[in-house]
Design a protein around this motif. Structure first.
Motif, PDB file in Angstrom:
ATOM      1  N   UNK A 230     -37.011 -26.144  36.136  1.00  0.00           N
ATOM      2  CA  UNK A 230     -36.716 -26.410  37.545  1.00  0.00           C
ATOM      3  C   UNK A 230     -35.255 -26.824  37.598  1.00  0.00           C
ATOM      4  N   UNK A 231     -34.454 -26.000  38.228  1.00  0.00           N
ATOM      5  CA  UNK A 231     -33.014 -26.269  38.334  1.00  0.00           C
ATOM      6  C   UNK A 231     -32.476 -25.491  39.531  1.00  0.00           C
ATOM      7  N   UNK A 232     -31.240 -25.771  39.918  1.00  0.00           N
ATOM      8  CA  UNK A 232     -30.635 -25.050  41.037  1.00  0.00           C
ATOM      9  C   UNK A 232     -30.763 -23.550  40.797  1.00  0.00           C
ATOM     10  N   UNK A 233     -31.277 -22.851  41.805  1.00  0.00           N
ATOM     11  CA  UNK A 233     -31.481 -21.420  41.706  1.00  0.00           C
ATOM     12  C   UNK A 233     -32.919 -21.020  41.420  1.00  0.00           C
ATOM     13  N   UNK A 234     -33.752 -21.988  41.006  1.00  0.00           N
ATOM     14  CA  UNK A 234     -35.164 -21.708  40.741  1.00  0.00           C
ATOM     15  C   UNK A 234     -35.889 -21.467  42.068  1.00  0.00           C
ATOM     16  N   UNK A 235     -36.737 -20.459  42.103  1.00  0.00           N
ATOM     17  CA  UNK A 235     -37.589 -20.189  43.268  1.00  0.00           C
ATOM     18  C   UNK A 235     -39.033 -20.456  42.888  1.00  0.00           C
ATOM     19  N   UNK A 236     -39.792 -21.005  43.839  1.00  0.00           N
ATOM     20  CA  UNK A 236     -41.212 -21.195  43.629  1.00  0.00           C
ATOM     21  C   UNK A 236     -41.938 -21.262  44.956  1.00  0.00           C
ATOM     22  N   UNK A 237     -43.251 -21.065  44.890  1.00  0.00           N
ATOM     23  CA  UNK A 237     -44.117 -21.172  46.057  1.00  0.00           C
ATOM     24  C   UNK A 237     -45.196 -22.193  45.736  1.00  0.00           C
ATOM     25  N   UNK A 238     -45.433 -23.113  46.655  1.00  0.00           N
ATOM     26  CA  UNK A 238     -46.457 -24.136  46.444  1.00  0.00           C
ATOM     27  C   UNK A 238     -47.795 -23.629  46.954  1.00  0.00           C
ATOM     28  N   UNK A 239     -48.489 -22.888  46.110  1.00  0.00           N
ATOM     29  CA  UNK A 239     -49.826 -22.437  46.493  1.00  0.00           C
ATOM     30  C   UNK A 239     -50.816 -23.581  46.277  1.00  0.00           C
ATOM     31  N   UNK A 240     -52.069 -23.338  46.606  1.00  0.00           N
ATOM     32  CA  UNK A 240     -53.098 -24.376  46.520  1.00  0.00           C
ATOM     33  C   UNK A 240     -53.192 -24.967  45.116  1.00  0.00           C
ATOM     34  N   UNK A 241     -53.185 -24.123  44.099  1.00  0.00           N
ATOM     35  CA  UNK A 241     -53.332 -24.599  42.723  1.00  0.00           C
ATOM     36  C   UNK A 241     -52.152 -25.478  42.305  1.00  0.00           C
ATOM     37  N   UNK A 242     -50.943 -25.064  42.637  1.00  0.00           N
ATOM     38  CA  UNK A 242     -49.767 -25.846  42.259  1.00  0.00           C
ATOM     39  C   UNK A 242     -49.741 -27.165  43.009  1.00  0.00           C
ATOM     40  N   UNK A 243     -50.023 -27.159  44.312  1.00  0.00           N
ATOM     41  CA  UNK A 243     -50.065 -28.408  45.083  1.00  0.00           C
ATOM     42  C   UNK A 243     -51.094 -29.370  44.511  1.00  0.00           C
ATOM     43  N   UNK A 244     -52.255 -28.868  44.196  1.00  0.00           N
ATOM     44  CA  UNK A 244     -53.313 -29.710  43.642  1.00  0.00           C
ATOM     45  C   UNK A 244     -52.886 -30.310  42.307  1.00  0.00           C
ATOM     46  N   UNK A 245     -52.304 -29.504  41.443  1.00  0.00           N
ATOM     47  CA  UNK A 245     -51.855 -29.985  40.139  1.00  0.00           C
ATOM     48  C   UNK A 245     -50.711 -30.985  40.283  1.00  0.00           C
ATOM     49  N   UNK A 246     -49.779 -30.710  41.187  1.00  0.00           N
ATOM     50  CA  UNK A 246     -48.665 -31.641  41.396  1.00  0.00           C
ATOM     51  C   UNK A 246     -49.155 -32.972  41.949  1.00  0.00           C
ATOM     52  N   UNK A 247     -50.114 -32.947  42.838  1.00  0.00           N
ATOM     53  CA  UNK A 247     -50.664 -34.196  43.377  1.00  0.00           C
ATOM     54  C   UNK A 247     -51.458 -34.955  42.316  1.00  0.00           C
ATOM     55  N   UNK A 248     -52.180 -34.255  41.474  1.00  0.00           N
ATOM     56  CA  UNK A 248     -52.898 -34.917  40.380  1.00  0.00           C
ATOM     57  C   UNK A 248     -51.904 -35.630  39.469  1.00  0.00           C
ATOM     58  N   UNK A 249     -50.853 -34.933  39.085  1.00  0.00           N
ATOM     59  CA  UNK A 249     -49.846 -35.503  38.189  1.00  0.00           C
ATOM     60  C   UNK A 249     -49.113 -36.672  38.855  1.00  0.00           C
ATOM     61  N   UNK A 250     -48.858 -36.569  40.149  1.00  0.00           N
ATOM     62  CA  UNK A 250     -48.203 -37.653  40.875  1.00  0.00           C
ATOM     63  C   UNK A 250     -49.105 -38.883  40.886  1.00  0.00           C
ATOM     64  N   UNK A 251     -50.397 -38.679  41.162  1.00  0.00           N
ATOM     65  CA  UNK A 251     -51.358 -39.788  41.226  1.00  0.00           C
ATOM     66  C   UNK A 251     -51.475 -40.530  39.903  1.00  0.00           C
ATOM     67  N   UNK A 252     -51.371 -39.813  38.806  1.00  0.00           N
ATOM     68  CA  UNK A 252     -51.497 -40.433  37.490  1.00  0.00           C
ATOM     69  C   UNK A 252     -50.184 -41.011  36.981  1.00  0.00           C
ATOM     70  N   UNK A 253     -49.097 -40.781  37.706  1.00  0.00           N
ATOM     71  CA  UNK A 253     -47.791 -41.290  37.292  1.00  0.00           C
ATOM     72  C   UNK A 253     -47.026 -40.348  36.386  1.00  0.00           C
ATOM     73  N   UNK A 254     -47.603 -39.228  36.060  1.00  0.00           N
ATOM     74  CA  UNK A 254     -46.987 -38.274  35.140  1.00  0.00           C
ATOM     75  C   UNK A 254     -45.636 -37.769  35.647  1.00  0.00           C
ATOM     76  N   UNK A 255     -45.487 -37.662  36.948  1.00  0.00           N
ATOM     77  CA  UNK A 255     -44.241 -37.121  37.517  1.00  0.00           C
ATOM     78  C   UNK A 255     -43.520 -38.144  38.395  1.00  0.00           C
ATOM     79  N   UNK A 256     -43.711 -39.425  38.157  1.00  0.00           N
ATOM     80  CA  UNK A 256     -43.148 -40.451  39.033  1.00  0.00           C
ATOM     81  C   UNK A 256     -41.871 -41.103  38.505  1.00  0.00           C
ATOM     82  N   UNK A 257     -41.296 -40.594  37.424  1.00  0.00           N
ATOM     83  CA  UNK A 257     -40.073 -41.200  36.893  1.00  0.00           C
ATOM     84  C   UNK A 257     -38.952 -41.224  37.932  1.00  0.00           C
ATOM     85  N   UNK A 258     -38.868 -40.194  38.738  1.00  0.00           N
ATOM     86  CA  UNK A 258     -37.813 -40.113  39.750  1.00  0.00           C
ATOM     87  C   UNK A 258     -38.007 -41.120  40.881  1.00  0.00           C
TER      88      UNK A 258
END
Length: 147
Positions: free
Chosen positions: A87-115
């Motif tokens: 994930x860097x400048x120029x990266x493209x992505x789409x937040x489909x259902x699976x990605x949103x669900x996985x990102x929210x799971x990781x956020x809830x567990x603190x896995x992606x909360x360093x920022x």
């Protein structure tokens, strides 16, 4: 169309419930949440993005501070690790259902909360995550919620 987002806003959008810095900021963010719900693509940018746009006329732009750039760096690393892609400048992505669900799971567990360390919105985001993301404007289904 494409939504331009800085890396740490990939985390912020997970818990966005219609609160923000100003009425103009939240009105703009609501439009972005709806666009995300329709499945518009995201382009990762460096520095101020479409969410920051209503704040760019302020005298003291927090979106240009080093702390915002550091949040971007940490979020890019954590989200990239989670999604197994850079994930860097120029990266493209789409937040489909699976990605949103996985990102929210990781956020809830603190896995992606360093920022999120030191962010003024961290308490609100923690409460939204603990509540199962019920009031978020970008829904798990990938559809936005009017509110």
């Amino acid at each position: 169309m494409t939504i331009r987002l800085r890396s740490h806003h990939l985390l912020c959008l997970l818990t966005y419930v219609g609160k923000g810095y100003s009425p103009a900021f939240t009105a703009n963010y609501d439009v972005i949440a709806e666009r995300l719900g329709r499945g518009e693509d995201i382009l990762i940018v460096s520095g101020p993005d479409d969410i920051c746009a209503p704040l760019l006329d302020e005298l003291e732009l927090h979106c240009l501070r080093e702390s915002a750039a550091e949040r971007d760096r940490l979020a890019a690393r954590d989200v990239g690790d989670l999604l197994a892609r850079p994930i860097r400048a120029g990266t493209s992505l789409t937040l489909d259902k699976a990605i949103l669900t996985e990102m929210r799971r990781a956020f809830s567990t603190g896995q992606t909360r360093n920022a999120c360390q030191g962010c003024e919105w961290s308490g609100l985001c923690s409460a939204v995550a603990a509540g199962g993301y019920q009031e978020t404007r970008v829904q798990r289904s990938g559809q936005s919620k009017q509110g």
